[in-house]
Design a protein around this motif. Structure first.
Motif, short mmCIF file in Angstrom:
data_model
loop_
_atom_site.label_atom_id
_atom_site.label_comp_id
_atom_site.label_asym_id
_atom_site.label_seq_id
_atom_site.Cartn_x
_atom_site.Cartn_y
_atom_site.Cartn_z
N LEU A 133 -6.60 -7.04 -5.78
CA LEU A 133 -6.92 -5.65 -6.10
C LEU A 133 -5.67 -4.77 -6.00
O LEU A 133 -5.45 -3.90 -6.85
CB LEU A 133 -7.99 -5.12 -5.14
N ILE A 134 -4.87 -4.99 -4.97
CA ILE A 134 -3.67 -4.18 -4.79
C ILE A 134 -2.66 -4.46 -5.89
O ILE A 134 -2.05 -3.54 -6.44
CB ILE A 134 -3.06 -4.44 -3.39
N ALA B 215 -10.25 -3.48 10.76
CA ALA B 215 -9.40 -2.82 9.78
C ALA B 215 -7.97 -3.36 9.86
O ALA B 215 -7.51 -3.75 10.94
CB ALA B 215 -9.40 -1.31 10.02
N PRO B 216 -7.25 -3.41 8.73
CA PRO B 216 -5.84 -3.85 8.74
C PRO B 216 -4.96 -2.74 9.29
O PRO B 216 -4.18 -2.11 8.56
CB PRO B 216 -5.56 -4.14 7.26
N TRP B 217 -5.05 -2.51 10.62
CA TRP B 217 -4.38 -1.36 11.22
C TRP B 217 -2.87 -1.40 11.06
O TRP B 217 -2.24 -0.37 10.83
CB TRP B 217 -4.74 -1.27 12.71
N ILE B 218 -2.30 -2.57 11.19
CA ILE B 218 -0.84 -2.67 11.07
C ILE B 218 -0.39 -2.23 9.69
O ILE B 218 0.56 -1.44 9.54
CB ILE B 218 -0.37 -4.11 11.35
N GLY C 36 -7.81 1.68 -1.79
CA GLY C 36 -8.79 1.99 -0.77
C GLY C 36 -9.90 0.96 -0.70
O GLY C 36 -10.33 0.55 0.39
N LEU C 37 -10.35 0.50 -1.88
CA LEU C 37 -11.39 -0.53 -1.93
C LEU C 37 -10.87 -1.84 -1.34
O LEU C 37 -11.60 -2.54 -0.61
CB LEU C 37 -11.83 -0.75 -3.38
N ALA C 38 -9.62 -2.18 -1.61
CA ALA C 38 -9.03 -3.40 -1.06
C ALA C 38 -9.00 -3.35 0.46
O ALA C 38 -9.32 -4.34 1.14
CB ALA C 38 -7.61 -3.59 -1.60
N ALA C 39 -8.63 -2.19 1.02
CA ALA C 39 -8.60 -2.05 2.48
C ALA C 39 -10.01 -2.19 3.07
O ALA C 39 -10.20 -2.82 4.12
CB ALA C 39 -8.00 -0.70 2.86
N LEU C 40 -11.01 -1.62 2.39
CA LEU C 40 -12.39 -1.73 2.87
C LEU C 40 -12.89 -3.17 2.83
O LEU C 40 -13.54 -3.65 3.77
CB LEU C 40 -13.30 -0.83 2.03
N ILE D 299 0.82 -1.21 0.00
CA ILE D 299 0.00 0.00 0.00
C ILE D 299 0.85 1.26 0.00
O ILE D 299 0.47 2.28 -0.58
CB ILE D 299 -0.95 -0.01 1.23
N PHE D 300 2.02 1.18 0.64
CA PHE D 300 2.87 2.36 0.84
C PHE D 300 3.11 3.22 -0.40
O PHE D 300 2.96 4.44 -0.34
CB PHE D 300 4.20 1.93 1.48
N PRO D 301 3.50 2.63 -1.56
CA PRO D 301 3.77 3.50 -2.71
C PRO D 301 2.57 4.36 -3.11
O PRO D 301 2.74 5.52 -3.51
CB PRO D 301 4.14 2.50 -3.84
#
Length: 220
Positions: free
Chosen positions: A186-187, A62-65, A49-53, A20-22
């Motif tokens: 998705l990512i 949520a994938p907080w880490i 964003g959709l992948a995280a949701l 996700i970082f980049p």
């Protein structure tokens, strides 16, 4: 956060964070530095964003880490971009700033018999080796960003989370659900879309310079 996640069986989330970082960095570039984003790049950010949701919905949390790691590294990049100093100097300064705090933690852990530094020779050697193992890649990355195109740097950066993902699933046998599969797919698609958009933009930017150079050569 990264060390804690690996030691508690959450390496999959660290891989997700580095994937996700980049794109979080891209979003920061737009918000903080006013960098323009093409529609394809906006689409890539939206897919992440959709992948995280979806992962939040599937896992129930949520994938907080992953989100914290991605955001922290993006903020680290913002700070690095604003610093007017070389990579060796900046990394050395970071170590010097943290050194007094870390020495205090080591002393306190040893005093309470909770630390491993100085206990076993093998553990102590590995902990010392972790220093250059961390610092050298950071210095080399800083040098690389000055010498390579951003597209090349971005593509190479994906090797890290790919190896982490392999370690998490194949070596550490961490759970990988259907929701993880959908989110990672998705990512990966978002990263492919963003890389393709960046490659096209970079080629478009280099064509006029190449044409001008060729024209100047012919005129001479």
């Amino acid at each position: 956060m990264f060390i804690w996640a690996v030691q508690t069986g959450k390496t999959t989330q660290t891989a997700l964070g580095f994937y996700i970082f980049p794109l979080v960095a891209v979003l920061f570039g737009r918000v903080i530095f006013g960098e323009r984003l093409s529609p394809l790049r906006w689409a890539a950010v939206a897919m992440v964003g959709l992948a995280a949701l979806l992962l939040t919905y599937g896992a129930g949390t949520a994938p907080w880490i992953a989100l914290i790691l991605a955001t922290n590294f993006a903020l680290y990049g913002v700070i690095k971009k604003r610093l007017d100093m070389g990579p060796v100097v900046s990394v050395t300064a970071e170590v010097l700033i943290m050194a007094p705090v870390l020495v205090l933690i080591l002393w306190q852990s040893s005093h309470n018999s909770a630390g491993h530094f100085g206990g076993w020779n093998s553990d102590t050697a590995l902990l010392i080796f972790a220093g250059p193992l961390t610092a050298i890649p950071l210095i080399l990355f800083s040098y690389a960003t000055r010498r390579l195109t951003m597209t090349s740097t971005g593509l190479i950066s994906y090797i890290n989370p790919t190896l982490q993902f392999f370690c998490a699933v194949a070596l550490f046998m961490e759970p990988f659900t259907t929701w993880h599969g959908v989110a990672f797919a998705l990512i990966w698609a978002a990263l492919a879309l963003y890389s393709w958009a960046s490659y096209g933009a970079e080629n478009a930017a280099t064509r006029p310079a190449s044409a001008a150079s060729a024209s100047g050569t012919r005129s001479r």
